[in-house]
Design a protein around this motif. Structure first.
Motif, PDB file in Angstrom:
ATOM      1  N   LEU A  78       0.826  -1.212   0.000  1.00  0.00           N
ATOM      2  CA  LEU A  78       0.000   0.000   0.000  1.00  0.00           C
ATOM      3  C   LEU A  78       0.861   1.262   0.000  1.00  0.00           C
ATOM      4  O   LEU A  78       0.564   2.238  -0.699  1.00  0.00           O
ATOM      5  CB  LEU A  78      -0.918   0.014   1.240  1.00  0.00           C
ATOM      6  CG  LEU A  78      -2.035  -1.032   1.276  1.00  0.00           C
ATOM      7  CD1 LEU A  78      -2.620  -1.141   2.682  1.00  0.00           C
ATOM      8  CD2 LEU A  78      -3.148  -0.681   0.285  1.00  0.00           C
ATOM      9  N   LEU A  79       1.963   1.218   0.786  1.00  0.00           N
ATOM     10  CA  LEU A  79       2.837   2.397   0.910  1.00  0.00           C
ATOM     11  C   LEU A  79       3.362   2.873  -0.441  1.00  0.00           C
ATOM     12  O   LEU A  79       3.487   4.084  -0.670  1.00  0.00           O
ATOM     13  CB  LEU A  79       4.031   2.056   1.807  1.00  0.00           C
ATOM     14  CG  LEU A  79       3.875   2.351   3.293  1.00  0.00           C
ATOM     15  CD1 LEU A  79       5.031   1.750   4.070  1.00  0.00           C
ATOM     16  CD2 LEU A  79       3.785   3.857   3.542  1.00  0.00           C
ATOM     17  N   VAL A  80       3.648   1.900  -1.334  1.00  0.00           N
ATOM     18  CA  VAL A  80       4.185   2.268  -2.646  1.00  0.00           C
ATOM     19  C   VAL A  80       3.146   3.102  -3.412  1.00  0.00           C
ATOM     20  O   VAL A  80       3.449   4.178  -3.931  1.00  0.00           O
ATOM     21  CB  VAL A  80       4.592   1.019  -3.462  1.00  0.00           C
ATOM     22  CG1 VAL A  80       5.105   1.417  -4.830  1.00  0.00           C
ATOM     23  CG2 VAL A  80       5.639   0.203  -2.709  1.00  0.00           C
ATOM     24  N   GLY A  81       1.897   2.604  -3.443  1.00  0.00           N
ATOM     25  CA  GLY A  81       0.833   3.306  -4.167  1.00  0.00           C
ATOM     26  C   GLY A  81       0.491   4.642  -3.532  1.00  0.00           C
ATOM     27  O   GLY A  81       0.319   5.653  -4.226  1.00  0.00           O
ATOM     28  N   VAL A  82       0.391   4.650  -2.198  1.00  0.00           N
ATOM     29  CA  VAL A  82       0.018   5.885  -1.486  1.00  0.00           C
ATOM     30  C   VAL A  82       1.090   6.960  -1.700  1.00  0.00           C
ATOM     31  O   VAL A  82       0.773   8.112  -2.037  1.00  0.00           O
ATOM     32  CB  VAL A  82      -0.182   5.620   0.035  1.00  0.00           C
ATOM     33  CG1 VAL A  82      -0.491   6.905   0.780  1.00  0.00           C
ATOM     34  CG2 VAL A  82      -1.281   4.608   0.270  1.00  0.00           C
ATOM     35  N   SER A  83       2.353   6.581  -1.531  1.00  0.00           N
ATOM     36  CA  SER A  83       3.430   7.575  -1.666  1.00  0.00           C
ATOM     37  C   SER A  83       3.516   8.102  -3.091  1.00  0.00           C
ATOM     38  O   SER A  83       3.703   9.304  -3.319  1.00  0.00           O
ATOM     39  CB  SER A  83       4.771   6.962  -1.282  1.00  0.00           C
ATOM     40  OG  SER A  83       4.672   6.369  -0.031  1.00  0.00           O
ATOM     41  N   PHE A  84       3.360   7.188  -4.054  1.00  0.00           N
ATOM     42  CA  PHE A  84       3.432   7.611  -5.458  1.00  0.00           C
ATOM     43  C   PHE A  84       2.291   8.587  -5.775  1.00  0.00           C
ATOM     44  O   PHE A  84       2.503   9.646  -6.381  1.00  0.00           O
ATOM     45  CB  PHE A  84       3.343   6.377  -6.366  1.00  0.00           C
ATOM     46  CG  PHE A  84       3.620   6.695  -7.798  1.00  0.00           C
ATOM     47  CD1 PHE A  84       4.899   6.604  -8.320  1.00  0.00           C
ATOM     48  CD2 PHE A  84       2.586   7.093  -8.646  1.00  0.00           C
ATOM     49  CE1 PHE A  84       5.153   6.908  -9.650  1.00  0.00           C
ATOM     50  CE2 PHE A  84       2.831   7.402  -9.975  1.00  0.00           C
ATOM     51  CZ  PHE A  84       4.118   7.311 -10.480  1.00  0.00           C
TER      52      PHE A  84
END
Ligand code: KG4
Ligand code: ZN
Length: 334
Positions: free
Chosen positions: A88-94
């Motif tokens: 999730l962190l990858v999508g949220v940060s992007f």
């Protein structure tokens, strides 16, 4: 002026991006991660690393395929949860970075709500209220849907999800991850009444799938002690019998919920809604119970950003935007 939203899905092991224009899906790009196959399940750290490598090309492809420039986007949507934190962190940060750079609003989407809202991508669309059996690798829920963004879980699994039961059964049979589609495939030529598995009874519209997993384990252990080639010689019948049991369990509670609520519009969603036996039996039961059923197109059953984009469209209309300080919610509820 056309309204374009870019949606990103990265909750588990599929990196996906989709562009929606004025409420109509333009594309749905999915990069699946084969790396987990040999491990028999999703390895969280490998999943987040694969998202890191896939996210830029997947997003770039969605934008170029839609024949737009990123400056034409009106907002960026992403999956906030539930799911694996690292993924999730990858999508949220992007999504945050892109929203900040383009100075456009951010929309957070609940992955399970999005599976349900996938029903509004194509016709025929359900009208409210409807019941949705949402069946995936992490969830098994019966949801009463009263409006696009107004839903209530009226039943759910108390332990394993049905997709997990499919995958764990497949693992016991020596099949690679994800085993659900393989069980479906082998079951096509099997006898579903050859082997019996016990039912686990739980109250209300809830489910329990951990008992059947253990029953399959003991059953296979016992049969293999008598014949070491038992699985190879009976694979089709074993798969058909396991699948029948799991689908019986799903439909039994769904029928109960439809009867109790008096709702006759019935939908299925999530990865397991791709299962051919579930689709066939639902269509069969619908005739008997006078239901109108809604079965999603295959590409919108398993994880995909098209469903996130559809949900984002409704949130955009409601002007329901997210703050840039948002963080993922791995155990997000409705
Ligand atoms: O919705 P999804 O793609 O990811 C989650 O949010 O969990 O669902 C994945 C699950 C896996 O457990 C997979 O084995 C199952 O959906 N699945 C199936 C079929 N296709 C996918 N299970 C049974 N039959 C299928 N045809
Ligand atoms: Zn899912």
């Amino acid at each position: 002026m056309d309204n374009y939203i870019l949606a990103i899905e990265s909750s588990c092991d599929d990196t996906s991006a989709s562009i929606i224009r004025n409420g109509k899906i333009v594309n749905n790009i999915v990069a699946s991660q084969d790396v987990h196959k040999i491990y028999g399940g999703v390895v969280p750290e490998l999943a987040s690393r694969a998202h890191q490598s896939n996210i830029v090309p997947v997003v770039e492809l969605a934008i170029s395929d839609a024949k737009i420039d990123k400056s034409m986007l009106s907002s960026i949507a992403f999956t906030k949860g539930p799911g694996l934190l690292g993924s999730l962190l990858v999508g949220v940060s992007f999504a945050k970075g892109m929203a900040m750079a383009l100075d456009i609003p951010l929309i957070s989407v609940n992955h399970m709500q999005a599976h349900i809202l996938a029903h509004f991508i194509n016709d025929p669309k359900p009208s409210f209220p409807f019941l949705c059996l949402t069946v995936s690798g992490g969830h098994t829920q019966i949801v009463r849907v009263d409006d696009y963004l107004k839903m209530e879980i009226i039943g759910e699994t108390l332990d394993d999800a049905v997709g997990e039961a499919f995958d764990k059964a497949a693992k016991l049979l020596g099949l690679p991850y994800p085993g659900g589609p393989l069980i479906d495939q082998y079951a096509q030529e099997g006898d579903p009444n050859r082997f019996e598995f016990p039912d686990t009874s739980v109250p209300g519209f809830n489910y329990s799938f951990s008992g059947i997993k253990t029953a399959i384990l003991y059953f296979l252990r016992e049969e293999k002690s008598k014949n070491k080639n038992f699985i190879e010689e009976n694979l089709h019948d074993i798969c058909a019998s396991i699948q029948k049991k799991l689908i019986d369990m799903l439909l039994q509670k769904l029928k109960k919920a439809a009867k109790k609520t008096g709702i006759s519009q019935i939908a299925i969603a999530g990865g397991v809604s791709a299962n051919s036996e579930l689709r066939r039996r639902l269509t069969h039961d619908a005739k008997q119970h006078h239901w109108t059923t809604y079965i999603p197109e295959f590409q919108y059953c398993t994880d995909n950003a098209g469903m996130i984009a559809m949900a984002a469209h409704f949130k955009f209309l409601a002007r329901d935007f997210e703050d840039l300080s948002v963080t993922p919610e791995p155990r997000m509820k409705f």
